[in-house]
Scaffold this active site. Structure first.
Site, PDB file in Angstrom:
ATOM      1  N   SER A 150       0.854  -1.193   0.000  1.00 24.63           N
ATOM      2  CA  SER A 150       0.000   0.000   0.000  1.00 24.63           C
ATOM      3  C   SER A 150       0.882   1.232   0.000  1.00 24.63           C
ATOM      4  O   SER A 150       1.994   1.225   0.534  1.00 24.63           O
ATOM      5  CB  SER A 150      -0.901   0.011   1.244  1.00 24.63           C
ATOM      6  OG  SER A 150      -1.532   1.266   1.404  1.00 24.63           O
ATOM      7  N   TYR A 162      -1.370   0.574  10.084  1.00 26.44           N
ATOM      8  CA  TYR A 162      -1.652  -0.084   8.814  1.00 26.44           C
ATOM      9  C   TYR A 162      -0.464   0.055   7.867  1.00 26.44           C
ATOM     10  O   TYR A 162      -0.005  -0.930   7.267  1.00 26.44           O
ATOM     11  CB  TYR A 162      -2.900   0.531   8.196  1.00 26.44           C
ATOM     12  CG  TYR A 162      -3.257  -0.023   6.834  1.00 26.44           C
ATOM     13  CD1 TYR A 162      -3.889  -1.250   6.709  1.00 26.44           C
ATOM     14  CD2 TYR A 162      -2.965   0.693   5.669  1.00 26.44           C
ATOM     15  CE1 TYR A 162      -4.221  -1.762   5.464  1.00 26.44           C
ATOM     16  CE2 TYR A 162      -3.293   0.189   4.421  1.00 26.44           C
ATOM     17  CZ  TYR A 162      -3.921  -1.039   4.326  1.00 26.44           C
ATOM     18  OH  TYR A 162      -4.234  -1.548   3.093  1.00 26.44           O
TER      19      TYR A 162
END
Length: 278
Positions: A150, A162
């Protein structure tokens, strides 16, 4: 879904692939595209009912798939997931580590239980699954592992935990690629920009179905010379993500703190920007 593509039905013919977190979003797109290209697919999701719906759609399109509700956060369940693929299809040719959870929180608002769950699924889950499939791939001297990365890995406010798991997956991609290359097993990362439940409020996100062929490419023999790479995909646009390399070291003139300041002031390329910039 698959009917919207110009599908090469033989691209993954006969291959057996596990896709985690495949009950919806990107995982569903990966699973359905791989199946449309001839793969036998284990559709894994902790929400077994969602996984079963994807399997039904794959079978309705003439594909081959089996549903799994195993939790990748549990190493025993990850091994059972790998064994399911062996039992049903006789081999494991590919693994897409897509399963992930997500939340937004500033550092002073972190909730440890939520952070531990995130690490357990996003990072340890990928490690458990890779560890489970690796012996089978090593024995066969072939295989492709794809880790979902990501842009948050490069820094996004409120997404520290995250992003940290995704940065770790990129690092693991490089390490595993080095370990497994001699055995014919390839490991790559895919960093997608597409609209999912995780980022439904973010403008400008493309369709998950535009990303699916990139994953299929990395599973296929078209990429048999590609390992240790991270591909960024946004809609129909693609790029290699470059790993950071250390700049040359320069020697301090004096050992104290002023020597540190003087040396870093002369060091090239100097202070670096931080945080993801699209």
């Amino acid at each position: 879904m698959a009917a919207q593509y110009d599908i090469d039905k033989d691209r993954l013919a006969g291959k057996a692939v596990i896709v985690t977190g495949a009950g919806r979003g990107l995982g569903e797109a990966f699973a359905r595209h791989a199946a449309a290209c001839g793969a036998h697919v284990i559709v894994n999701d902790v929400d077994l009912s969602e996984a079963q719906k994807v399997v039904e759609a794959i079978k309705a399109d003439g594909g081959s798939a089996v549903a799994s509700g195993h939790s990748v956060a549990d190493p025993t369940a990850a091994r059972e997931l790998a064994e399911l693929c062996i039992d049903r299809f006789g081999k494991i040719d590919g693994l897409i580590n897509n399963a992930a959870v997500f939340y937004i929180a500033a550092i002073n608002e972190e909730r440890i239980a939520e952070a531990e769950r995130l690490v357990g699924v996003n990072l340890l889950g990928a490690m458990h699954c890779a560890a489970a499939v690796a012996p089978h791939m090593l024995a066969a001297r072939r295989g492709s592992i794809i880790n979902l990365a990501s842009s948050a890995a490069f820094g996004l406010a409120g997404r520290g935990a995250y992003g940290a798991t995704k940065a770790a997956l990129i690092s693991l991609t490089y390490s595993w690629a080095l370990e497994l290359k001699a055995y014919g097993v390839r490991v790559n990362a895919l960093s997608p920009r597409a609209s999912t439940r995780m980022n439904s409020s973010t403008p400008g996100m493309g369709d998950v179905r535009d990303i699916a062929p990139v994953a299929t490419f990395l599973l296929s023999d078209l990429s048999d010379q590609i390992t240790g790479q991270c591909v960024r995909a946004s809609g129909l646009d693609l790029a290699w993500t470059l790993p950071t390399q250390y700049a040359p070291l320069i020697r301090r003139d004096t050992p104290g703190t002023q020597g540190v300041a003087d040396a870093l002031a002369k060091a090239e390329p100097g202070l670096q920007p931080f945080g993801f910039v699209a």
